[in-house]
Design an enzyme around this catalytic site. Sequence first.
Site, mmCIF file in Angstrom:
data_model
loop_
_atom_site.group_PDB
_atom_site.id
_atom_site.type_symbol
_atom_site.label_atom_id
_atom_site.label_comp_id
_atom_site.label_asym_id
_atom_site.label_seq_id
_atom_site.Cartn_x
_atom_site.Cartn_y
_atom_site.Cartn_z
ATOM 1 N N HIS A 61 -40.358 -9.595 -54.836
ATOM 2 C CA HIS A 61 -40.745 -8.273 -55.330
ATOM 3 C C HIS A 61 -40.708 -8.165 -56.850
ATOM 4 C CE1 HIS A 61 -39.062 -6.811 -51.224
ATOM 5 N NE2 HIS A 61 -40.233 -7.419 -51.103
ATOM 6 N N LYS A 70 -32.774 -7.682 -63.438
ATOM 7 C CA LYS A 70 -31.796 -7.556 -62.346
ATOM 8 C C LYS A 70 -30.618 -8.497 -62.557
ATOM 9 C CE LYS A 70 -35.660 -6.487 -59.353
ATOM 10 N NZ LYS A 70 -36.660 -7.007 -58.420
ATOM 11 N N HIS A 117 -38.688 -11.424 -57.693
ATOM 12 C CA HIS A 117 -37.351 -11.790 -57.193
ATOM 13 C C HIS A 117 -37.317 -11.665 -55.682
ATOM 14 C CE1 HIS A 117 -33.160 -10.613 -56.008
ATOM 15 N NE2 HIS A 117 -33.005 -11.824 -56.495
ATOM 16 N N TYR A 130 -26.942 -5.513 -56.766
ATOM 17 C CA TYR A 130 -27.610 -5.817 -58.033
ATOM 18 C C TYR A 130 -27.839 -4.566 -58.859
ATOM 19 C CZ TYR A 130 -31.797 -4.875 -55.184
ATOM 20 O OH TYR A 130 -32.736 -4.340 -54.335
ATOM 21 N N ASP A 167 -43.822 -7.479 -46.906
ATOM 22 C CA ASP A 167 -43.665 -8.886 -47.299
ATOM 23 C C ASP A 167 -44.497 -9.804 -46.408
ATOM 24 O OD1 ASP A 167 -40.200 -8.286 -48.154
ATOM 25 O OD2 ASP A 167 -42.044 -8.060 -49.325
HETATM 26 C C1 LIG Z 1 -35.705 -1.075 -53.860
HETATM 27 C C2 LIG Z 1 -35.335 0.314 -53.410
HETATM 28 C C3 LIG Z 1 -35.567 0.735 -52.117
HETATM 29 N N1 LIG Z 1 -35.209 1.993 -51.738
HETATM 30 C C4 LIG Z 1 -35.441 2.394 -50.354
HETATM 31 C C5 LIG Z 1 -36.874 2.241 -49.878
HETATM 32 C C6 LIG Z 1 -36.741 1.854 -48.427
HETATM 33 O O1 LIG Z 1 -36.695 3.031 -47.613
HETATM 34 C C7 LIG Z 1 -35.408 1.135 -48.338
HETATM 35 C C8 LIG Z 1 -35.555 -0.374 -48.291
HETATM 36 O O2 LIG Z 1 -36.361 -0.726 -49.398
HETATM 37 P P1 LIG Z 1 -37.007 -2.158 -49.462
HETATM 38 O O3 LIG Z 1 -37.514 -2.559 -48.120
HETATM 39 O O4 LIG Z 1 -37.980 -2.146 -50.628
HETATM 40 O O5 LIG Z 1 -35.742 -3.056 -49.830
HETATM 41 P P2 LIG Z 1 -35.795 -4.607 -50.252
HETATM 42 O O6 LIG Z 1 -36.830 -5.337 -49.445
HETATM 43 O O7 LIG Z 1 -34.405 -5.075 -50.231
HETATM 44 O O8 LIG Z 1 -36.307 -4.548 -51.752
HETATM 45 C C9 LIG Z 1 -35.637 -5.230 -52.785
HETATM 46 O O9 LIG Z 1 -35.815 -6.583 -52.520
HETATM 47 C C10 LIG Z 1 -35.816 -7.502 -53.591
HETATM 48 C C11 LIG Z 1 -34.794 -8.570 -53.304
HETATM 49 C C12 LIG Z 1 -35.685 -6.970 -54.946
HETATM 50 O O10 LIG Z 1 -35.385 -7.708 -55.889
HETATM 51 C C13 LIG Z 1 -36.027 -5.574 -55.212
HETATM 52 O O11 LIG Z 1 -35.008 -5.007 -56.015
HETATM 53 C C14 LIG Z 1 -36.256 -4.707 -54.057
HETATM 54 O O12 LIG Z 1 -37.658 -4.642 -53.901
HETATM 55 O O13 LIG Z 1 -34.687 1.520 -49.523
HETATM 56 C C15 LIG Z 1 -34.622 2.888 -52.608
HETATM 57 O O14 LIG Z 1 -34.297 4.031 -52.251
HETATM 58 N N2 LIG Z 1 -34.404 2.492 -53.905
HETATM 59 C C16 LIG Z 1 -34.725 1.231 -54.340
HETATM 60 O O15 LIG Z 1 -34.482 0.901 -55.533
#
Ligand SMILES: Cc1cn([C@H]2C[C@H](O)[C@@H](COP(=O)(O)OP(=O)(O)O[C@H]3O[C@H](C)C(=O)[C@H](O)[C@H]3O)O2)c(=O)[nH]c1=O
Length: 180
Positions: A61, A70, A117, A130, A167
Amino acid sequence: MRLVATDLPEVLLIEPKVFGDERGFFFESWNRNTLAGLGLELDFVQDNHSRSARNVLRGLHYQIQHPQGKLVRVIQGEVFDVAVDLRRSSPTFGRWSGFMLSAENKRMAWIPPGFAHGFCVTSNYAEFLYKTTDYWHPEHERSLRWDDPQLAIPWPLTGEPVLAAKDQAGQFLADAEVYA
Ligand SMILES: Cc1cn([C@H]2C[C@H](O)[C@@H](COP(=O)(O)OP(=O)(O)O[C@H]3O[C@H](C)C(=O)[C@H](O)[C@H]3O)O2)c(=O)[nH]c1=O
């Protein structure tokens, strides 16, 4: 704290000074002055925490606007963490670096703005913390394909990756929006 170089010059591992005693351990996971003294002037606006099971792969991402730096670490389990240089003007554009982060090695990684990342979990579970240098802007979020053959990242998976829909539909580097 000690900096450890990776395959990408601006992506750094940080090894904290750990104080152990009969009670357990203590270490500073972030100290602005200490890192500034090592040349990393960092200010963060958001703290994130995720928990994932084995073979979960989150990434790759990045935010095309409001790119986030980060500072990442693992407080339970182990992950293979990856950064990909998406700055077209960089001599390491399109190159990636991967490293193991775990509760046991207590290593942290600094991933500057300009990089994608992601990580995959190599333990039963992993809790991933993070700090980010800019806020989350979902409208600017992009996903780079974890299995892009141009990157050929050898993810240490023991089965099919567990991926979010975004993804599964990530973009190949050749088609992705990147930084100048
Ligand atoms: C990133 C983020 C997400 N959310 C909410 C949105 C979704 O309802 C839930 C899960 O989000 P997401 O599926 O985007 O989470 P990850 O797949 O872990 O995303 C992260 O994964 C990789 C490893 C990264 O480096 C990024 O920081 C980030 O994109 O949390 C929020 O409320 N705030 C936030 O900053």
